[in-house]
Structure formats: structure tokens, C-alpha cells
Scaffold this active site. Structure first.
Site, mmCIF file in Angstrom:
data_model
loop_
_atom_site.group_PDB
_atom_site.id
_atom_site.type_symbol
_atom_site.label_atom_id
_atom_site.label_comp_id
_atom_site.label_asym_id
_atom_site.label_seq_id
_atom_site.Cartn_x
_atom_site.Cartn_y
_atom_site.Cartn_z
ATOM 1 C CE1 TYR A 1 52.380 -13.342 12.175
ATOM 2 C CE2 TYR A 1 51.054 -11.340 12.179
ATOM 3 C CZ TYR A 1 52.266 -11.968 12.378
ATOM 4 O OH TYR A 1 53.362 -11.251 12.769
ATOM 5 C CB THR B 1 55.661 -4.556 9.702
ATOM 6 O OG1 THR B 1 56.136 -5.756 10.311
ATOM 7 C CG2 THR B 1 56.843 -3.732 9.217
ATOM 8 C CE LYS C 1 54.022 -12.638 9.090
ATOM 9 N NZ LYS C 1 53.661 -11.193 8.972
#
Length: 400
Positions: free
Chosen positions: A229, A143, A257
Site C-alpha cells: 500500500y 477507513t 494499492k
């Protein structure tokens, strides 16, 4: 080497450039392409690489020997790696202090018209997050466009975040790479500048085996607190429970995550493994029905107060339903294309994109302004009215 500039009409102003160099010197091969680098030395007969190749070639002389590598006797060891870990790094933040974070914003990185970081806008955005009760900031993730940064830029931004906000919020730094050596160095440097935990995506494009995944993650887990992740839509390789369960034996595994789904989240939480969802749309159910500690959120860049309420104030189906249209709008193109467009239309950041990202088309920009009106401008960051930006308002930068 080449450079090129053009006016992309009627869409966006842009400039494009690329550099590539390859050099050879006595047993040393070095390649540079944009911000990616790799160096491998083969001249030393005692090097790990030489020993590995020698053993493999020796085995190949025996046609009956078809097993070249077994995980328990891996030819490449860690004897060449001396991580910059210390008691200071490992004790900076208790593991429970990180594992208890319910709302972490995967923060957007704003740019100036020349494509460099706009730190004033960045600081303003992070301040707005903290003011609304965000507990953690993820710096330079997908992001935040860490994939579009040099390592120097990425570590500098982590250091800046720690220096300016580290006393008010936990800082998670993205240190992931599909090159283990680069991941190790980024992790060391991130902890050296003060981050509380490192986020590590699994090796992408040049995928590895499951044994390779374990070895890759153990290389960074030796340095300090790590969040694994798992997002197969970006890496094209799932990190299965068997790998996570093995990694959970390390005291430095903070948690996972997870973007696969709520069933996977439930499996981990039943086993005592801390999980955040990386998907805003499933965050409410993951938190209240499947045991996730919280979310590492994209949407909280825009509506941090509502996301805090969603994660902190018990199950709220009505609020979740109100947020679903925003979640859907943000995910219509790969993150962070829609988010960048939205923040620019709210006047929080300058309308600047680093290629290969470009703004959403005008009809989607109109949809966002209508969403803001429906949900209430007071819930969104910034103070200016949401406006539909024109194509010529955007700057798209290719060389930065």
C-alpha cells in the site's frame, strides 16, 4: 496514568484517557503506550541485536572504516523468525483469485456509544456491500480505523469477517505497522484466522531507507499473499518503482494499492504488476485508461451499486461525473471523517466517533443531505431518509 471526562458543549459529548507504562528488567526494556507495544532484549550475547551492535562498535574503532552496513551482508537476518505460514495459508486462495478483484470496499468500523465495536451494524453494512456485488472487503484499514484499534481488536474483527462472510467475499486484512516485528505478528495472526491477503502500508513517521523498505516487506512476504500500500500523504515516504519491482520477484506479492497517480499505475501494469487505485476520484480513469484492475474504495461504503457499475460495465464518463461531487465531499477531511458522518446521517451506523476523529461541521452535513437528494436516495445504503444530525446527536469517545 490519568483520566478525564467532560461535556464538550455545544459540540460533542466526549471522554478522554491515556495510559503509559515503562518497565525495566534484566536486559529487557518494555514500553506500552495505549495500544502500541515494543519489546527488545539485549542481555543475550548471541542475540542478533548484540551481534549487530558488536560489529558496529568494532568497526567504529577504525576511523578509516565508514561503511557500517551493506544490503547483501545485512547484520540482522531472519534466523530468529519462524513464520506461521503453511501450505494451507498459501493455498487458501489462488493468487489470481485475489488479483482479479475489481471492487474492494475499505469497510467502515461502526461503534457503540461506549466506543466498542457495533458488530450488528458492521454485519449489516457488509451484507449491503455483498448484496450490491462487492468482491472483497478490506478490514481495519485507515477507513476502518485500524490505527485506532488494539491488535487484539483488529485480529478479532478480521476473524469475525472471515467467519461471517468468508464464503461470499474475499477478506483482505490490514496488518501494516511501522514496526516490522508488529507487522510480522499481525500478518501471522491474520492468516491464522483465515484472511485471504494482508495489506501492508510502508513504515511511517519513523521512516526507513529504500533498502529498509525492501527488507521490511520481504519479512511479511515470506508469510503469505501481501498487497503493498503506497500512500505518501499518510506515510510521508513514497514507495518508488525500484522497490516495487524488487518486491515483484516474490511469488507472494499480490499487487500494489497505489495512490500516487495514473502514470505510476500505467508503469506497473505495463510491467505486469497488478494495481488497485486507492483513490475513488481517479478510479474510473485508472481502471479503463491506465490498466488498473480496480479500486479499493471508500465511496462504495455509501454507493456500492454505483461503484460496481463504474468498475464493471465499461467506460462511463457520465456516471463518473455524477460521482465526482461525492468523491470530493468524502475527501474534504482525512478519511474516514466524512464517511463516518455520512453513514450516521443515513442511519446505517450509530453517530459515534473514536477520537481523534470528530464529525464534520453542520454546514458540511447539510451538503451531504443535498448530495443524496441530487443523486437519488435509492443509490445509497440503508433505508432511512438522510437527515442532518445535530451536534448533540454525536458521541465522541476518547477512552475505548
Amino acid at each position: 496514568m490519568f483520566s478525564n471526562s467532560f461535556e464538550a458543549k455545544p459540540l460533542f459529548r466526549a471522554s478522554i484517557g491515556s495510559d503509559l507504562s515503562v518497565s525495566f528488567s534484566s536486559g529487557q526494556v518494555t514500553m506500552l503506550k495505549n495500544s502500541c507495544s515494543c519489546s527488545m532484549s539485549t542481555a543475550e550475547p548471541g542475540s542478533v541485536f548484540f551481534r549487530s551492535v558488536f560489529r558496529t562498535c568494532s568497526k567504529r574503532k577504525d576511523p578509516k572504516n565508514t561503511t557500517y552496513w551493506k544490503p547483501p551482508q545485512a547484520s540482522a537476518g531472519n534466523d530468529f523468525h519462524l513464520p506461521m505460514s503453511s501450505s494451507v495459508v498459501k493455498n487458501r486462495t489462488s493468487m489470481e483469485g485475489i488479483r482479479s478483484l475489481r471492487l474492494i470496499t475499505a469497510v467502515k468500523t461502526p461503534y457503540l456509544p461506549n466506543g466498542q465495536f457495533d458488530l450488528d451494524s458492521y454485519d449489516n453494512l457488509v451484507d449491503m456491500q455483498i448484496a450490491k456485488g462487492i468482491e472483497g472487503i478490506l478490514v481495519a484499514g485507515s477507513t476502518g480505523e485500524g490505527q485506532l484499534m488494539t491488535w487484539s481488536e483488529q485480529i478479532m474483527l478480521i476473524a469475525h469477517t472471515v467467519n461471517c462472510f468468508g464464503d461470499r467475499v474475499k477478506v483482505v486484512g490490514n496488518a501494516g505497522s511501522n514496526c516490522t516485528s508488529e507487522a510480522i505478528k499481525a500478518t501471522e495472526r491474520g492468516f491464522a484466522v483465515g484472511m485471504n491477503a494482508a495489506l501492508h502500508i510502508s513504515p511511517y513517521y519513523g521512516k526507513t531507507s529504500l533498502d529498509g523498505l525492501v527488507a521490511h516487506y520481504y519479512s511479511v512476504l515470506s508469510i503469505g499473499p501481501v498487497i503493498v500500500y503506497n500512500i505518501p500523504t499518510r506515510t510521508n515516504q513514497d514507495i518508488p518503482p525500484s522497490v516495487v519491482q524488487t518486491l515483484a520477484q516474490s511469488p507472494n506479492l499480490v499487487g500494489v494499492k497505489e495512490c500516487v497517480g495514473t502514470e505510476r499505475i500505467k508503469q506497473y501494469t505495463d510491467e505486469g504488476i497488478v494495481v488497485w487505485t486507492g483513490n475513488d476520484k481517479m478510479s474510473h480513469d485508472a481502471r479503463w485508461d491506465f490498466g488498473a484492475v480496480g479500486v479499493q474504495s471508500v465511496a462504495s461504503n455509501l454507493v456500492p451499486g454505483l461503484m460496481r457499475k463504474l468498475m464493471f460495465e465499461n467506460k462511463n464518463v457520465t456516471l463518473n461525473s455524477k460521482l465526482i461531487p461525492l468523491f470530493d465531499w468524502l475527501s474534504q477531511e482525512p478519511v474516514p471523517i466524512a464517511l463516518n458522518t455520512a453513514l450516521a446521517q443515513l442511519g446505517v451506523i450509530k453517530p459515534v466517533f473514536r477520537l481523534p476523529h470528530v464529525p464534520l461541521p453542520v454546514n458540511k452535513r447539510i451538503e451531504f443531505v443535498n448530495l443524496v437528494k441530487q443523486m437519488g436516495r435509492e443509490h445509497f445504503v440503508g433505508e432511512k431518509d438522510a437527515q442532518v444530525l445535530e451536534n448533540d446527536d454525536f458521541i465522541v469517545v476518547g477512552r475505548y
